[in-house]
Write a protein that holds these residues in place. Structure first.
Motif, PDB file in Angstrom:
ATOM      1  N   SER A  21       0.864  -1.173   0.000  1.00 24.84           N
ATOM      2  CA  SER A  21       0.000   0.000   0.000  1.00 24.84           C
ATOM      3  C   SER A  21       0.898   1.220   0.000  1.00 24.84           C
ATOM      4  CB  SER A  21      -0.907  -0.013   1.228  1.00 24.84           C
ATOM      5  OG  SER A  21      -1.720   1.133   1.247  1.00 24.84           O
ATOM      6  N   ASN A  22       0.711   2.079  -0.998  1.00 18.96           N
ATOM      7  CA  ASN A  22       1.466   3.327  -1.061  1.00 18.96           C
ATOM      8  C   ASN A  22       0.619   4.384  -1.753  1.00 18.96           C
ATOM      9  OD1 ASN A  22       1.743   2.943  -3.878  1.00 18.96           O
ATOM     10  ND2 ASN A  22       3.683   1.851  -3.622  1.00 18.96           N
ATOM     11  N   ARG A  23       1.208   5.500  -2.058  1.00 20.19           N
ATOM     12  CA  ARG A  23       0.411   6.593  -2.643  1.00 20.19           C
ATOM     13  C   ARG A  23      -0.107   6.252  -4.035  1.00 20.19           C
ATOM     14  NH1 ARG A  23       3.531  10.975  -5.531  1.00 20.19           N
ATOM     15  NH2 ARG A  23       5.337   9.848  -6.281  1.00 20.19           N
ATOM     16  N   GLU A  24       0.507   5.256  -4.675  1.00 22.61           N
ATOM     17  CA  GLU A  24       0.063   4.853  -6.009  1.00 22.61           C
ATOM     18  C   GLU A  24      -1.164   3.962  -5.958  1.00 22.61           C
ATOM     19  OE1 GLU A  24       1.079   6.128  -8.677  1.00 22.61           O
ATOM     20  OE2 GLU A  24       2.988   6.982  -8.096  1.00 22.61           O
ATOM     21  N   GLY A  25      -1.219   3.078  -4.953  1.00 22.85           N
ATOM     22  CA  GLY A  25      -2.338   2.151  -4.910  1.00 22.85           C
ATOM     23  C   GLY A  25      -2.200   1.145  -3.793  1.00 22.85           C
ATOM     24  N   SER A  41      -5.537   4.442  -8.714  1.00 25.53           N
ATOM     25  CA  SER A  41      -6.310   5.595  -9.170  1.00 25.53           C
ATOM     26  C   SER A  41      -7.753   5.429  -8.692  1.00 25.53           C
ATOM     27  CB  SER A  41      -6.203   5.740 -10.686  1.00 25.53           C
ATOM     28  OG  SER A  41      -6.802   6.917 -11.121  1.00 25.53           O
ATOM     29  N   GLU A  95       0.473   8.170 -16.355  1.00 22.00           N
ATOM     30  CA  GLU A  95      -0.283   7.281 -15.455  1.00 22.00           C
ATOM     31  C   GLU A  95      -0.042   5.813 -15.785  1.00 22.00           C
ATOM     32  OE1 GLU A  95      -4.337   9.748 -14.377  1.00 22.00           O
ATOM     33  OE2 GLU A  95      -4.179   8.783 -16.342  1.00 22.00           O
ATOM     34  N   ARG A  98       3.238   4.773 -14.375  1.00 25.25           N
ATOM     35  CA  ARG A  98       3.151   4.552 -12.922  1.00 25.25           C
ATOM     36  C   ARG A  98       2.432   3.246 -12.614  1.00 25.25           C
ATOM     37  NH1 ARG A  98       0.487   9.599 -12.156  1.00 25.25           N
ATOM     38  NH2 ARG A  98      -0.908   8.455 -10.784  1.00 25.25           N
TER      39      ARG A  98
END
Length: 129
Positions: A21-25, A41, A95, A98
């Motif tokens: 789990s991180n800021r990307e997903g 997203s 995107e 990423r």
């Protein structure tokens, strides 16, 4: 629809372990059946253990092809079809890059976890048989 009801019923029986789990997903896997959920997203995708590696390869190929195009990296103009009729994923080149990096990280983590489980004698569903 019956398929959706079956999918929701199956998900409710899963015991998810958060893998990453991180800021990307976020990525989580069911400890029993191995189903993998990827949140990125504004969408959530679910994969059986057999589906995930092929999906990663497809996303990597799409990114490689699209990065050779002369397109704006911030314009949302990359459409990736899904098995669902009339549902597609929409990305900008940035995107998609990423997302591909996130998928690779999840794949690497799954491989390490599966190797560790094999070394410990545990039999967890593997994404990479």
């Amino acid at each position: 629809p019956p398929a959706l009801a079956t999918n929701i019923k199956r998900m409710s029986h899963c015991k998810f372990e958060t893998l990453m789990s991180n800021r990307e997903g976020i990525a989580a896997r069911c400890r029993d059946c191995g189903e993998l959920h990827i949140g990125f997203s504004s969408f959530l995708l679910a994969f059986s253990p057999a589906e995930f590696p092929g999906f990663v390869e497809n996303m990597e190929a799409n990114y490689k092809i699209r990065s050779q195009d002369n397109i704006c990296c911030h314009a949302k103009n990359i459409v990736i079809p899904t098995p669902m009729r009339e549902v597609a994923l929409l990305f900008s080149l940035e995107e998609l890059g990423r997302f591909v990096r996130f998928l690779r990280q999840v794949g690497d983590l799954l491989l390490v976890k599966d190797l560790a489980n094999q070394a410990d004698g545990r039999d967890n569903p593997s994404m990479f048989n």
